[in-house]
Write an enzyme that holds these catalytic residues in place. Structure first.
Site, PDB file in Angstrom:
ATOM      1  N   ASP A  79       5.819   8.166  11.083  1.00  0.00           N
ATOM      2  CA  ASP A  79       6.391   9.073  10.094  1.00  0.00           C
ATOM      3  C   ASP A  79       5.620  10.386   9.955  1.00  0.00           C
ATOM      4  O   ASP A  79       5.880  11.169   9.034  1.00  0.00           O
ATOM      5  CB  ASP A  79       6.499   8.384   8.727  1.00  0.00           C
ATOM      6  CG  ASP A  79       5.148   7.960   8.175  1.00  0.00           C
ATOM      7  OD1 ASP A  79       4.239   7.684   8.979  1.00  0.00           O
ATOM      8  OD2 ASP A  79       4.993   7.906   6.941  1.00  0.00           O
ATOM      9  N   GLU A  99      -9.900   6.428   6.248  1.00  0.00           N
ATOM     10  CA  GLU A  99     -10.421   6.034   7.554  1.00  0.00           C
ATOM     11  C   GLU A  99      -9.311   5.678   8.534  1.00  0.00           C
ATOM     12  O   GLU A  99      -9.540   5.629   9.736  1.00  0.00           O
ATOM     13  CB  GLU A  99     -11.404   4.870   7.417  1.00  0.00           C
ATOM     14  CG  GLU A  99     -10.913   3.673   6.593  1.00  0.00           C
ATOM     15  CD  GLU A  99      -9.750   2.938   7.166  1.00  0.00           C
ATOM     16  OE1 GLU A  99      -9.728   2.786   8.392  1.00  0.00           O
ATOM     17  OE2 GLU A  99      -8.862   2.520   6.397  1.00  0.00           O
ATOM     18  N   THR A 118       0.837  -1.206   0.000  1.00  0.00           N
ATOM     19  CA  THR A 118       0.000   0.000   0.000  1.00  0.00           C
ATOM     20  C   THR A 118       0.873   1.258   0.000  1.00  0.00           C
ATOM     21  O   THR A 118       0.537   2.261  -0.614  1.00  0.00           O
ATOM     22  CB  THR A 118      -0.914   0.018   1.238  1.00  0.00           C
ATOM     23  OG1 THR A 118      -1.587  -1.235   1.337  1.00  0.00           O
ATOM     24  CG2 THR A 118      -1.933   1.134   1.161  1.00  0.00           C
ATOM     25  N   HIS A 133       3.399   3.396  10.656  1.00  0.00           N
ATOM     26  CA  HIS A 133       2.783   3.048  11.939  1.00  0.00           C
ATOM     27  C   HIS A 133       3.238   1.686  12.450  1.00  0.00           C
ATOM     28  O   HIS A 133       2.804   1.261  13.520  1.00  0.00           O
ATOM     29  CB  HIS A 133       1.260   3.051  11.795  1.00  0.00           C
ATOM     30  CG  HIS A 133       0.783   2.046  10.782  1.00  0.00           C
ATOM     31  ND1 HIS A 133       0.924   2.243   9.434  1.00  0.00           N
ATOM     32  CD2 HIS A 133       0.215   0.832  10.925  1.00  0.00           C
ATOM     33  CE1 HIS A 133       0.439   1.193   8.785  1.00  0.00           C
ATOM     34  NE2 HIS A 133      -0.001   0.322   9.664  1.00  0.00           N
ATOM     35  N   ASP A 166       1.661   9.423  13.893  1.00  0.00           N
ATOM     36  CA  ASP A 166       2.280   8.096  13.828  1.00  0.00           C
ATOM     37  C   ASP A 166       3.789   8.170  13.587  1.00  0.00           C
ATOM     38  O   ASP A 166       4.390   9.250  13.625  1.00  0.00           O
ATOM     39  CB  ASP A 166       1.597   7.240  12.756  1.00  0.00           C
ATOM     40  CG  ASP A 166       1.904   7.732  11.342  1.00  0.00           C
ATOM     41  OD1 ASP A 166       2.180   8.938  11.190  1.00  0.00           O
ATOM     42  OD2 ASP A 166       1.879   6.909  10.406  1.00  0.00           O
ATOM     43  N   LYS A 188      10.162   3.883   0.435  1.00  0.00           N
ATOM     44  CA  LYS A 188       9.131   4.269  -0.510  1.00  0.00           C
ATOM     45  C   LYS A 188       9.717   5.303  -1.452  1.00  0.00           C
ATOM     46  O   LYS A 188      10.478   6.168  -1.035  1.00  0.00           O
ATOM     47  CB  LYS A 188       7.977   4.877   0.293  1.00  0.00           C
ATOM     48  CG  LYS A 188       6.805   5.313  -0.531  1.00  0.00           C
ATOM     49  CD  LYS A 188       5.611   5.608   0.354  1.00  0.00           C
ATOM     50  CE  LYS A 188       5.717   6.979   0.971  1.00  0.00           C
ATOM     51  NZ  LYS A 188       4.425   7.448   1.512  1.00  0.00           N
ATOM     52  N   ARG A 201      -0.155  10.491   9.924  1.00  0.00           N
ATOM     53  CA  ARG A 201      -1.500  10.188  10.455  1.00  0.00           C
ATOM     54  C   ARG A 201      -1.861  11.135  11.592  1.00  0.00           C
ATOM     55  O   ARG A 201      -0.977  11.741  12.201  1.00  0.00           O
ATOM     56  CB  ARG A 201      -1.551   8.761  10.997  1.00  0.00           C
ATOM     57  CG  ARG A 201      -1.349   7.730   9.933  1.00  0.00           C
ATOM     58  CD  ARG A 201      -1.629   6.357  10.503  1.00  0.00           C
ATOM     59  NE  ARG A 201      -1.458   5.361   9.454  1.00  0.00           N
ATOM     60  CZ  ARG A 201      -2.030   4.175   9.453  1.00  0.00           C
ATOM     61  NH1 ARG A 201      -2.793   3.811  10.475  1.00  0.00           N
ATOM     62  NH2 ARG A 201      -1.834   3.327   8.474  1.00  0.00           N
TER      63      ARG A 201
HETATM   64  C1  VG1 Z   1      -2.921   1.123   5.817  1.00  0.00           C
HETATM   65  C2  VG1 Z   1      -4.173   1.961   5.796  1.00  0.00           C
HETATM   66  C3  VG1 Z   1      -4.166   2.881   4.591  1.00  0.00           C
HETATM   67  C4  VG1 Z   1      -2.893   3.730   4.609  1.00  0.00           C
HETATM   68  C5  VG1 Z   1      -1.673   2.839   4.699  1.00  0.00           C
HETATM   69  C6  VG1 Z   1      -0.400   3.619   4.839  1.00  0.00           C
HETATM   70  O1  VG1 Z   1      -2.870   0.302   4.665  1.00  0.00           O
HETATM   71  O2  VG1 Z   1      -5.316   1.150   5.789  1.00  0.00           O
HETATM   72  O3  VG1 Z   1      -5.317   3.677   4.620  1.00  0.00           O
HETATM   73  O4  VG1 Z   1      -2.808   4.500   3.447  1.00  0.00           O
HETATM   74  O5  VG1 Z   1      -1.786   1.971   5.828  1.00  0.00           O
HETATM   75  O6  VG1 Z   1      -0.441   4.427   5.974  1.00  0.00           O
HETATM   76  P1  VG1 Z   1      -3.297  -1.238   4.693  1.00  0.00           P
HETATM   77  O7  VG1 Z   1      -3.017  -1.748   3.323  1.00  0.00           O
HETATM   78  O8  VG1 Z   1      -2.491  -1.889   5.766  1.00  0.00           O
HETATM   79  O9  VG1 Z   1      -4.738  -1.260   5.033  1.00  0.00           O
HETATM   80  V1  VG1 Z   1       0.996   4.816   6.771  1.00  0.00           V
HETATM   81  O10 VG1 Z   1       0.652   5.987   7.853  1.00  0.00           O
HETATM   82  O11 VG1 Z   1       1.370   3.290   7.433  1.00  0.00           O
HETATM   83  O12 VG1 Z   1       2.072   5.153   5.575  1.00  0.00           O
HETATM   84 CO    CO Z   2       2.327   6.909   8.429  1.00  0.00          CO
END
Ligand code: VG1
Ligand code: CO
Length: 544
Positions: A279, A364, A18, A114, A277, A126, A282
């Site tokens: 980085d 969300e 993601t 996170h 969070d 990334k 959030r």
């Molecule tokens: C999670 C969240 C998603 C967010 C992603 C990265 O992904 O659900 O909404 O964009 O983390 O957030 P997943 O695929 O685990 O549901 V961050 O703050 O970890 O870069």
């Molecule tokens: Co993050």
């Protein structure tokens, strides 16, 4: 300058999820692992000779090692200059801003966000493109394909860069400039928000607590909240970044920020609580006696954005990830502006933001942001909330209640089942997918009639690309939804995310406890997907 070409063999697991490639530190520290991935990124890009690359990370364990490698590889691949945050630190939104502000070619963001850190925890890399946002799927897919073929990488033979020292150094022919990680970001925030009004709010005795979770936002929050805005010292807690996040889990949710939640529910607690969070992208928002779900927060920020100078002329549109509640849709409808539903992950908002079709985006999962950068931005959300509170002179609870009275309330919860056996999780999703064609028209519990059931496919209206299999949605005629998808950021087994939503119109009951308001949907979801029975779990690992 000596450029070494080093032979390597591919790893088969460097598929970005993601948000970039996330793995255990033990995986990243295998021989050539970081090098292979960084070289695969550069091999998938074109025309960057002599250009600027931004590199920054959230300061977690292994950041210092990976960053030196990335700098040496960037020099050997012909970048002209690397801009790097002091001590290798940049929050994700600050990195996005630096890329945009200095018109860099792109950037590397070293973070697992996170996810927990430390030698046994997670690390991540990334790539962000020149608009400051996460690389689109076209690039991440090319990087993955390249990582499966790679047979060598290039690296200059040079000593480590002194990252503690602001200023310019050289690595081979490439310039490395170490910059203050906070200054440009703070200046950007000052252009967006009414800092005088927020200063006045703090001066009037308004009290907040900001939990930086021993992660990257500490220095930003100290400088902006306690420094520029005059919040009392001690407003920021856990404000010193630690490579292991002080052995905590830097996910600002009701499990890991339970102490703050409890404090906000007491009469002697502060007026406002927030957290960010690992980085810094959030945000968690809690008012006195009022937790604001991220989906509601998106809707509220969009509805009130015009109260902040940066959005004085209104917003062009709103985008939300598919599992995010439809609360924001009602705001867009009322404002008569565009509304977009995208797959999970910030990379899908980039095109809409670049095209000027949306101004505010949210997920969300506690992510909200705007067109000021191309990442979600934790402190931005906190500052916009403070700006709104300062102008409206109301409590968070009053603002939320008024919103529901106007737009209705989307009761919403997310149930996470973490570290489930991957085989079981995949079969569960496959079996539910197979049931979808038979669901529309069916009635459950006497009044829940299925309006549609599909696996979400996104058609990007800007570049025409299509992204399929983005999560199962079962929608009901009354606006309720069940959504189920597998996480793309976990590093162990599979994480199942189940999202539940029910709409209660303006004038309806807005004071129910969330889990009971959603009880029949929770039961139905389990009946359809068999989560408990198949995983053997009686309870979700995290409820938000
Ligand atoms: C999670 C969240 C998603 C967010 C992603 C990265 O992904 O659900 O909404 O964009 O983390 O957030 P997943 O695929 O685990 O549901 V961050 O703050 O970890 O870069
Ligand atoms: Co993050």
């Amino acid at each position: 300058m000596t450029i070494q070409t080093i032979k390597t063999t591919p790893y088969d697991d460097q598929k970005p999820g993601t948000s970039g490639l996330r793995k255990r530190v033990t995986v990243f520290s295998q021989p050539h692992y970081v090098e292979n991935f960084v070289q695969s990124i550069f091999d998938s890009l074109e025309d960057f000779a002599g250009k600027v690359l931004v590199i920054g990370g959230d300061g977690r364990f292994y950041n210092d090692v990976a960053i030196q490698k990335a700098i040496r590889i960037a020099a050997a691949n012909g970048f002209g200059k690397v801009l790097v945050g002091q001590n290798g630190i940049l929050s994700t939104p600050a990195a996005s801003n630096i890329i945009r502000h200095y018109k860099a070619f792109g950037g590397l963001v070293l973070s697992a966000s996170h996810n927990p850190g430390g030698p046994e925890g997670d690390f991540g890399i990334k790539y962000n493109i020149g608009n400051g946002g996460p690389a689109p799927e076209k690039i991440t897919e090319a990087v993955y394909a390249r990582s499966r073929q790679i047979d060598s990488y290039r690296m200059v033979d040079a000593p480590d860069v002194a990252l503690g020292q602001i200023g310019t150094q050289k690595v081979g022919d490439m310039v490395v400039e170490v910059i203050d990680p906070v200054a440009d970001y703070a200046r950007l925030m000052e252009t967006l928000f009414d800092f005088d009004a927020i200063r006045g709010l703090f001066a009037s005795g308004f009290r907040m607590t900001f939990d930086a979770m021993s992660a990257v936002t500490g220095p930003y929050a100290h400088a902006i909240l306690e420094g520029i805005l005059g919040a009392p010292k001690g407003t920021v807690v856990n404000g010193t970044p630690s490579p292991s996040f002080n052995n905590g889990h830097p996910d600002p949710n009701l499990v890991y920020c339970k102490d703050m939640f409890d404090l906000l529910m007491t009469p002697e607690g502060p007026d406002f609580g927030a957290a960010s969070d690992g980085d810094g992208d959030r945000n968690l928002i809690i008012g006195k006696n009022r937790f604001v779900t991220p989906s509601d927060s998106l809707a509220l920020l969009a509805a009130n954005a015009h109260l902040a100078p940066g959005y004085r002329n209104g917003i062009a549109g709103i985008a939300r990830s598919m599992p995010t509640s439809a609360a924001a849709d009602r705001v867009a409808e009322k404002l008569g502006i565009e509304m977009h539903e995208t797959p999970t992950g910030w990379k899908f908002f980039g095109n809409l933001l670049d095209a000027g079709r949306v101004t505010i985006c949210g997920e969300e999962s506690a992510g909200t942001g705007s067109n000021h950068v191309r990442e979600k931005d934790g402190l931005w959300a906190v500052l916009l909330w403070l700006n709104i509170i300062a102008v409206r002179k109301q409590s968070v609870d009053e603002i939320v209640r008024e919103h529901w009275a106007t737009y209705g309330r989307n009761y919403y919860t997310r149930h996470d089942y973490e570290e489930v056996d991957a085989g079981i999780a995949n079969t569960l999703v496959d079996d539910l997918r197979a049931q979808l064609p038979g669901l529309p028209g069916k009635v459950f519990d006497d009044d829940l009639q299925v309006a549609y059931a599909d696996d979400f496919t996104y058609h990007d209206p800007v570049d025409g690309s299509t992204s399929a299999r983005q999560g199962i949605r079962i929608g009901f005629t009354d606006g309720s939804r069940i959504v189920l998808r597998l996480s793309g950021t976990g590093t162990v087994g599979a994480t199942l995310r189940l999202y539940l939503e029910r709409y209660e119109a303006a004038g309806g009951r807005h004071d129910l406890e969330t889990q009971s308001a959603l009880a029949s949907l929770i039961t139905l979801a389990d009946q359809l997907a068999g989560v408990r029975q198949r995983t053997g779990r009686q309870e979700p690992s995290v409820i938000t």
